[in-house]
Motif scaffolding. Structure first.
Motif, PDB file in Angstrom:
ATOM      1  N   VAL A  11       0.831  -1.209   0.000  1.00 28.06           N
ATOM      2  CA  VAL A  11       0.000   0.000   0.000  1.00 28.06           C
ATOM      3  C   VAL A  11       0.863   1.257   0.000  1.00 28.06           C
ATOM      4  O   VAL A  11       0.618   2.214  -0.728  1.00 28.06           O
ATOM      5  N   ALA A  12       1.908   1.229   0.833  1.00 26.32           N
ATOM      6  CA  ALA A  12       2.803   2.392   0.913  1.00 26.32           C
ATOM      7  C   ALA A  12       3.462   2.662  -0.427  1.00 26.32           C
ATOM      8  O   ALA A  12       3.564   3.803  -0.873  1.00 26.32           O
ATOM      9  N   LEU A  13       3.912   1.567  -1.099  1.00 24.65           N
ATOM     10  CA  LEU A  13       4.526   1.742  -2.408  1.00 24.65           C
ATOM     11  C   LEU A  13       3.526   2.265  -3.423  1.00 24.65           C
ATOM     12  O   LEU A  13       3.848   3.104  -4.255  1.00 24.65           O
ATOM     13  N   SER A  14       2.296   1.761  -3.332  1.00 24.24           N
ATOM     14  CA  SER A  14       1.244   2.223  -4.245  1.00 24.24           C
ATOM     15  C   SER A  14       0.968   3.697  -4.065  1.00 24.24           C
ATOM     16  O   SER A  14       0.849   4.449  -5.026  1.00 24.24           O
ATOM     17  N   VAL A  15       0.855   4.138  -2.802  1.00 30.26           N
ATOM     18  CA  VAL A  15       0.615   5.550  -2.510  1.00 30.26           C
ATOM     19  C   VAL A  15       1.770   6.401  -2.993  1.00 30.26           C
ATOM     20  O   VAL A  15       1.600   7.461  -3.594  1.00 30.26           O
ATOM     21  N   GLN A  16       3.008   5.907  -2.750  1.00 29.46           N
ATOM     22  CA  GLN A  16       4.183   6.656  -3.163  1.00 29.46           C
ATOM     23  C   GLN A  16       4.217   6.814  -4.683  1.00 29.46           C
ATOM     24  O   GLN A  16       4.499   7.879  -5.215  1.00 29.46           O
ATOM     25  N   ALA A  17       3.889   5.712  -5.387  1.00 22.84           N
ATOM     26  CA  ALA A  17       3.891   5.772  -6.845  1.00 22.84           C
ATOM     27  C   ALA A  17       2.831   6.738  -7.346  1.00 22.84           C
ATOM     28  O   ALA A  17       3.065   7.519  -8.254  1.00 22.84           O
ATOM     29  N   HIS A  18       1.653   6.680  -6.705  1.00 21.21           N
ATOM     30  CA  HIS A  18       0.572   7.584  -7.106  1.00 21.21           C
ATOM     31  C   HIS A  18       0.936   9.033  -6.835  1.00 21.21           C
ATOM     32  O   HIS A  18       0.601   9.918  -7.627  1.00 21.21           O
ATOM     33  N   ALA A  19       1.642   9.270  -5.725  1.00 20.31           N
ATOM     34  CA  ALA A  19       1.974  10.641  -5.342  1.00 20.31           C
ATOM     35  C   ALA A  19       2.820  11.337  -6.392  1.00 20.31           C
ATOM     36  O   ALA A  19       2.737  12.535  -6.572  1.00 20.31           O
ATOM     37  N   GLY A  20       3.656  10.572  -7.120  1.00 17.56           N
ATOM     38  CA  GLY A  20       4.508  11.174  -8.125  1.00 17.56           C
ATOM     39  C   GLY A  20       4.011  10.975  -9.536  1.00 17.56           C
ATOM     40  O   GLY A  20       4.751  11.223 -10.490  1.00 17.56           O
ATOM     41  N   GLU A  21       2.779  10.530  -9.697  1.00 18.69           N
ATOM     42  CA  GLU A  21       2.263  10.148 -11.005  1.00 18.69           C
ATOM     43  C   GLU A  21       2.297  11.299 -11.998  1.00 18.69           C
ATOM     44  O   GLU A  21       2.758  11.140 -13.134  1.00 18.69           O
ATOM     45  N   THR A  22       1.822  12.464 -11.597  1.00 20.22           N
ATOM     46  CA  THR A  22       1.756  13.589 -12.532  1.00 20.22           C
ATOM     47  C   THR A  22       3.151  14.083 -12.878  1.00 20.22           C
ATOM     48  O   THR A  22       3.446  14.353 -14.049  1.00 20.22           O
ATOM     49  N   LEU A  23       4.009  14.206 -11.875  1.00 18.24           N
ATOM     50  CA  LEU A  23       5.376  14.654 -12.130  1.00 18.24           C
ATOM     51  C   LEU A  23       6.084  13.686 -13.074  1.00 18.24           C
ATOM     52  O   LEU A  23       6.766  14.115 -14.016  1.00 18.24           O
ATOM     53  N   ASP A  24       5.915  12.378 -12.839  1.00 18.78           N
ATOM     54  CA  ASP A  24       6.522  11.382 -13.721  1.00 18.78           C
ATOM     55  C   ASP A  24       5.986  11.511 -15.146  1.00 18.78           C
ATOM     56  O   ASP A  24       6.742  11.428 -16.124  1.00 18.78           O
ATOM     57  N   ARG A  25       4.688  11.712 -15.273  1.00 16.51           N
ATOM     58  CA  ARG A  25       4.071  11.821 -16.591  1.00 16.51           C
ATOM     59  C   ARG A  25       4.583  13.048 -17.344  1.00 16.51           C
ATOM     60  O   ARG A  25       4.963  12.978 -18.517  1.00 16.51           O
ATOM     61  N   VAL A  26       4.593  14.196 -16.652  1.00 17.43           N
ATOM     62  CA  VAL A  26       5.024  15.447 -17.276  1.00 17.43           C
ATOM     63  C   VAL A  26       6.499  15.385 -17.675  1.00 17.43           C
ATOM     64  O   VAL A  26       6.871  15.750 -18.800  1.00 17.43           O
TER      65      VAL A  26
END
Length: 271
Positions: A11-26
């Motif tokens: 769950v922690a990894l999932s949240v962490q990945a989601h937290a940077g989703e937009t920055l990673d995409r951009v």
């Protein structure tokens, strides 16, 4: 216990990945999509060459420049822009959005980038000398905005340190309009013909007057002074924090002061 620990870690990894989703995409695409307005001069509008220009456009381009990415613009309706649940359609919202308690439930506020006094605007032939002269009159506002919240006594700005809103006006009738310039189009027809006054950002009112609208601002009386924020999709803390850092830097190095002065004639960026 081991299974529980593993699940918690997942769950922690999932949240962490989601937290940077937009920055990673951009950063991955080297491109950012900004939601804004297309008919709100001088904040953002289409010029004679059908190009997006304005203060919010310059701010967006500066943010993109500091990220090292290209920028493109989408122009959803206001409720969509401020309603969140973008589902990846937009990476950022730069549309002179007021941080209200209701909006805080659906979008994140990356940072205040300037302030806007809201003023009372009347036809140049109006005999009104102060806000008290507008009591019982027909007032025009753009729907879904803080102008409407104010005239309906429902304004709740979500920013620390601001004085409470003082409601000075008891309208006889409130008329709402779908965009920021339509109330001025009615008011310009004549004093009291369709409207007696409009409540709008000072910047928008002065721009209309500059462009020949036969209007005037009631001097010395603001409805309220609101902060304006850049907005982001809710739940992406890393992206929101990154944009907040850029806005703080743009304020500290004088960029926002220069841009507000360029488009509005004075510095609206000071806290």
């Amino acid at each position: 216990m081991i299974h529980l620990a593993a699940a918690a870690a997942a769950v922690a990894l999932s949240v962490q990945a989601h937290a940077g989703e937009t920055l990673d995409r951009v950063m991955g695409k080297k491109a950012m999509v900004v939601a804004t307005n297309s008919g709100w001069p001088p904040q953002s509008y289409l010029d004679d060459n059908n190009e997006m220009v304005g203060f919010d456009i310059d701010v967006s381009r500066e943010i993109a420049k500091r990220l090292g990415v290209e920028v493109s613009f989408e122009t959803p309706d206001w409720q969509t822009l401020t309603g969140g649940h973008w589902q990846g359609r937009y990476d950022l919202g730069v549309g002179s959005v007021t941080p209200t308690k209701a909006r805080a439930q659906v979008i994140d506020f990356a940072g205040i980038y300037y302030y806007s006094p809201y003023v009372f605007v009347v036809h140049k032939d109006s005999q009104a000398k102060g806000v008290a002269d507008l009591n019982g009159k027909v007032i025009g506002v753009e729907t879904g905005t803080t102008s409407e919240d104010y005239i309906r006594r429902q304004l709740q700005i979500d920013a620390p340190g601001l004085p409470p809103v003082e409601y000075k006006l008891e309208p006889g009738e409130v008329r709402t309009f779908a965009d920021s310039m339509l109330p001025f189009d009615d008011l310009r027809l004549g004093d009291g013909m369709r409207l007696d006054a409009v409540i709008a950002p000072e910047q928008t009112a002065l721009n209309a007057i500059k462009n020949g609208y036969p209007l005037k601002v009631i001097e010395g009386e603001y409805a309220f002074r609101e902060p304006l924020v850049v907005i982001a999709e809710k739940g992406d803390a890393e992206w929101t924090a990154k944009i907040g850092e850029l806005i703080a830097a743009m304020k500290a190095d004088g960029t926002l002061s220069k841009l507000t002065t360029k488009w509005y004639g004075k510095d609206y960026s000071a806290d």
